[in-house]
Design a protein around this motif. Structure first.
Motif, PDB file in Angstrom:
ATOM      1  N   HIS A 298      -4.591 -10.585  -2.949  1.00 14.78           N
ATOM      2  CA  HIS A 298      -4.040  -9.715  -4.152  1.00 14.78           C
ATOM      3  C   HIS A 298      -3.049  -8.723  -3.314  1.00 14.78           C
ATOM      4  N   GLN A 299      -2.368  -8.325  -4.351  1.00 15.83           N
ATOM      5  CA  GLN A 299      -1.476  -7.409  -3.640  1.00 15.83           C
ATOM      6  C   GLN A 299      -1.907  -5.879  -4.395  1.00 15.83           C
ATOM      7  N   SER A 300      -3.045  -5.885  -5.127  1.00 17.88           N
ATOM      8  CA  SER A 300      -3.265  -4.704  -5.816  1.00 17.88           C
ATOM      9  C   SER A 300      -4.501  -5.105  -6.249  1.00 17.88           C
ATOM     10  N   GLY A 301      -5.445  -3.933  -6.649  1.00 15.84           N
ATOM     11  CA  GLY A 301      -6.925  -4.090  -7.193  1.00 15.84           C
ATOM     12  C   GLY A 301      -7.143  -2.758  -7.814  1.00 15.84           C
ATOM     13  N   LEU A 302      -8.395  -2.863  -8.644  1.00 11.26           N
ATOM     14  CA  LEU A 302      -8.917  -1.663  -9.257  1.00 11.26           C
ATOM     15  C   LEU A 302     -10.102  -1.443  -9.108  1.00 11.26           C
ATOM     16  N   VAL A 303     -10.487  -0.301  -8.723  1.00 12.73           N
ATOM     17  CA  VAL A 303     -11.603   0.472  -8.611  1.00 12.73           C
ATOM     18  C   VAL A 303     -11.815   1.486  -9.781  1.00 12.73           C
ATOM     19  N   TRP A 304     -13.310   1.804 -10.071  1.00  9.92           N
ATOM     20  CA  TRP A 304     -13.340   2.732 -11.015  1.00  9.92           C
ATOM     21  C   TRP A 304     -14.219   4.264 -10.305  1.00  9.92           C
ATOM     22  N   MET A 305     -13.622   5.215 -10.262  1.00  9.15           N
ATOM     23  CA  MET A 305     -14.145   6.412  -9.543  1.00  9.15           C
ATOM     24  C   MET A 305     -14.652   7.209 -11.004  1.00  9.15           C
ATOM     25  N   GLY A 306     -16.036   7.138 -11.186  1.00  9.71           N
ATOM     26  CA  GLY A 306     -16.402   7.723 -12.383  1.00  9.71           C
ATOM     27  C   GLY A 306     -15.666   6.961 -13.652  1.00  9.71           C
ATOM     28  N   SER A 307     -15.148   7.743 -14.485  1.00  6.23           N
ATOM     29  CA  SER A 307     -14.518   7.175 -15.737  1.00  6.23           C
ATOM     30  C   SER A 307     -12.999   7.012 -15.369  1.00  6.23           C
ATOM     31  N   GLU A 308     -12.663   7.132 -14.328  1.00  6.03           N
ATOM     32  CA  GLU A 308     -11.135   7.062 -13.783  1.00  6.03           C
ATOM     33  C   GLU A 308     -10.758   5.788 -13.212  1.00  6.03           C
ATOM     34  N   PRO A 309      -9.978   5.126 -13.644  1.00  9.91           N
ATOM     35  CA  PRO A 309      -9.665   3.695 -13.154  1.00  9.91           C
ATOM     36  C   PRO A 309      -8.431   3.951 -11.997  1.00  9.91           C
ATOM     37  N   VAL A 310      -8.510   3.557 -10.844  1.00  7.23           N
ATOM     38  CA  VAL A 310      -7.580   3.706  -9.786  1.00  7.23           C
ATOM     39  C   VAL A 310      -7.233   2.514  -9.124  1.00  7.23           C
ATOM     40  N   LEU A 311      -5.908   2.111  -9.397  1.00  7.40           N
ATOM     41  CA  LEU A 311      -5.125   1.383  -8.906  1.00  7.40           C
ATOM     42  C   LEU A 311      -5.146   1.206  -7.468  1.00  7.40           C
ATOM     43  N   ILE A 312      -5.481   0.187  -6.808  1.00  7.80           N
ATOM     44  CA  ILE A 312      -5.359   0.159  -5.164  1.00  7.80           C
ATOM     45  C   ILE A 312      -4.157  -0.769  -4.842  1.00  7.80           C
ATOM     46  N   ALA A 313      -3.183  -0.169  -4.108  1.00  5.57           N
ATOM     47  CA  ALA A 313      -2.053  -1.008  -3.713  1.00  5.57           C
ATOM     48  C   ALA A 313      -2.299  -1.550  -2.369  1.00  5.57           C
ATOM     49  N   THR A 314      -2.601  -3.092  -2.131  1.00  2.70           N
ATOM     50  CA  THR A 314      -2.967  -3.469  -0.712  1.00  2.70           C
ATOM     51  C   THR A 314      -1.878  -4.269  -0.210  1.00  2.70           C
ATOM     52  N   GLY A 315      -0.794  -4.462  -0.905  1.00  2.00           N
ATOM     53  CA  GLY A 315       0.408  -5.193  -0.042  1.00  2.00           C
ATOM     54  C   GLY A 315       1.595  -4.451  -0.389  1.00  2.00           C
ATOM     55  N   PRO A 316       2.740  -4.783   0.466  1.00  2.00           N
ATOM     56  CA  PRO A 316       4.270  -4.011   0.478  1.00  2.00           C
ATOM     57  C   PRO A 316       4.756  -4.334  -0.748  1.00  2.00           C
ATOM     58  N   ASP A 317       4.642  -5.373  -1.354  1.00  2.00           N
ATOM     59  CA  ASP A 317       5.197  -5.520  -2.736  1.00  2.00           C
ATOM     60  C   ASP A 317       4.971  -4.561  -3.719  1.00  2.00           C
ATOM     61  N   ALA A 318       3.479  -4.260  -3.839  1.00  2.00           N
ATOM     62  CA  ALA A 318       3.109  -3.435  -4.696  1.00  2.00           C
ATOM     63  C   ALA A 318       3.419  -1.990  -4.384  1.00  2.00           C
ATOM     64  N   VAL A 319       3.465  -1.609  -2.983  1.00  2.00           N
ATOM     65  CA  VAL A 319       3.543  -0.390  -2.767  1.00  2.00           C
ATOM     66  C   VAL A 319       5.149  -0.036  -2.885  1.00  2.00           C
ATOM     67  N   GLU A 320       6.027  -1.106  -2.550  1.00  2.00           N
ATOM     68  CA  GLU A 320       7.495  -0.743  -2.798  1.00  2.00           C
ATOM     69  C   GLU A 320       7.837  -0.341  -4.484  1.00  2.00           C
ATOM     70  N   VAL A 321       6.941  -0.921  -5.314  1.00  2.00           N
ATOM     71  CA  VAL A 321       7.193  -0.494  -6.683  1.00  2.00           C
ATOM     72  C   VAL A 321       6.979   0.804  -6.861  1.00  2.00           C
ATOM     73  N   LEU A 322       5.977   1.475  -6.046  1.00  2.00           N
ATOM     74  CA  LEU A 322       5.386   2.792  -6.337  1.00  2.00           C
ATOM     75  C   LEU A 322       6.375   3.785  -5.542  1.00  2.00           C
ATOM     76  N   LEU A 323       6.731   3.365  -4.613  1.00  2.00           N
ATOM     77  CA  LEU A 323       7.246   4.362  -3.345  1.00  2.00           C
ATOM     78  C   LEU A 323       9.049   4.047  -3.492  1.00  2.00           C
TER      79      LEU A 323
END
Length: 434
Positions: A75-100
């Protein structure tokens, strides 16, 4: 048995709160439910926060395991929950590129809010027009304890509410630490202000100003930048410009000290540059450009041990990441070290190999699989200065000394604070060359 009105009221209020929280969580689950997450189950209210519990070494090790697991499942990304806050994790460069790459998603995620008491809203933590104006202003010029406390709070949702946090021992310790740090930077600013008032030396019109002098010049007696604004930037650069560079050089020296062949090549290159210099205390920009292999070593060190192990953004518009529709306002975190060790983009990723960064080796490489200074419009403003500073210091060190690491790299325990550090420091033996 009589039931008081207060008891009934509190019960109803509690039920309403639980209902609203549950409803919000269900709506978020519908939005993010298709995104893969950790193998560990998310708990009510706490989410995955308990998965990452532990001291600094344990917590970071667990994060690397969870995030690396999402990456290794393809997966290029995944999701973790920190309390009630959803946090997307970018794990691959394609996902990172969209963000940065985009100029849209320049807003820092909510985790940076915990830095505001320390760094205010300077270049690192500000957004919008304030960030743009400060970036334009500062571009021409270019704390370990507080870092530890901020990182601990970021990983503990139960401490995100200020009244709770500052009532704890850690919260009070953080406040005391900030008083010391802010007092130090205020002293520097006021001393420089006094020196400038008594300094009648003429300055050449085109001479570049030192960082603090430029801020004081730009302040226009407080009309453009207030003293508070100046302190925000000084606090930021004291943290970003000192701790990060010190960590990078420490890791580089450790890796040089574990690879005799690399050290021998560095000594040969450095000796060649210094050979015809009558004054060894000075290195010119041409000299630094000739230290090509040293630059490869620094870059590879930053790949294995990036000074900033994580950073985060908040999406400011709807976007698509890894095939998932990500709504506006989503926090997205990038684990730099996980990205830098991605086996799809790096052959034998844990091996120290400076030749990865020759011009030939870089051809065709994904531009977002190596981001030690972040990337895009909000990349590190001081990256060129940092590389120059590291080359100067390391060149002078290598000219005079041999270095031998006392520990193998795999024995070192990593602490993923705001800065990536080894738990017990970098222990080496140093001897004179001649």
């Amino acid at each position: 048995m009589d039931v008081s009105l207060a008891t009934i009221t509190l019960t109803v209020l509690f039920a309403v709160v639980i209902y609203k929280v549950s409803k919000k969580r269900m709506q978020l689950w519908i939005t993010y439910g298709s995104i893969p997450g950790p193998l560990e189950r998310s708990l009510p209210i706490l989410g995955h926060a308990m998965v990452f519990r532990g001291d600094q070494v344990q917590s970071y090790r667990k994060m690397l395991r969870v995030v690396g697991g999402i990456r290794d499942r393809g997966h290029q990304s995944g999701l973790v929950w920190m309390g009630s806050e959803p946090v997307l994790i970018a794990t691959g460069p394609d996902a990172v590129e969209v963000l940065l790459r985009s100029s849209q998603h320049n807003t820092k995620a909510m985790f940076y809010d915990f830095l505001h008491p320390w760094l205010g809203r300077g270049l690192l933590t500000s957004d919008g027009e304030k960030w743009k104006s400060r970036r334009r202003l500062l571009t021409p010029t270019f704390h370990f304890k507080a870092s530890e406390l901020v990182q601990h709070r970021q990983n503990a949702p139960w401490f995100w509410w200020d009244p709770v946090y500052y009532a704890t021992k850690r919260g009070r310790e953080f406040a005391t630490t900030l008083e010391i740090l802010h007092g130090f930077t205020r002293k520097i600013i006021f001393e420089r202000m006094q020196n400038k008032k008594t300094d009648d030396t003429a300055r050449a019109p085109k001479k570049r100003l030192a960082f603090l002098d430029m801020l004081l010049e730009a302040s226009d007696d407080g009309n453009v930048l207030s003293l508070s604004d100046i302190q925000e930037e000084v606090d930021t650069f004291m943290f970003e410009g000192h701790d990060t560079t010190a960590a990078a050089m420490s890791w580089t020296l450790h890796l040089i000290g574990t690879h005799d062949d690399v050290q021998a090549k560095l000594h040969e290159e450095v000796d060649k540059v210094f050979a015809n210099k009558s004054n060894e205390s000075s290195l010119t920009m041409d000299d630094l450009r000739n230290l090509e292999y040293l630059e490869l070593v620094i870059k590879e060190s930053l790949r294995l041990f990036p000074s900033v192990p994580t950073f985060a953004r908040k999406t400011t518009s709807d976007c698509v990441i890894d095939g998932h529709n990500i709504p506006v306002g989503t926090s997205v975190t990038i684990f730099t070290q996980v990205l830098h060790l991605h086996p799809k983009y790096w052959t034998d990723p844990r091996k120290f190999n400076p030749e990865r960064f020759t011009k030939e080796a870089c051809v065709g490489r994904h531009p977002f699989c190596y981001i030690p200074f972040s990337a895009g419009p909000r990349n590190c403003i001081g990256q060129r200065f940092a590389l120059t500073e590291e080359k100067v210091i390391l060149a002078h060190f290598l000219r005079r000394y041999n270095i031998k690491a006392r520990e193998a790299t795999e024995q070192m325990e990593l602490m993923g604070d705001l800065i990536l550090r080894p738990r017990n420091g970098v222990n080496v033996d140093i001897s004179k060359r001649f």
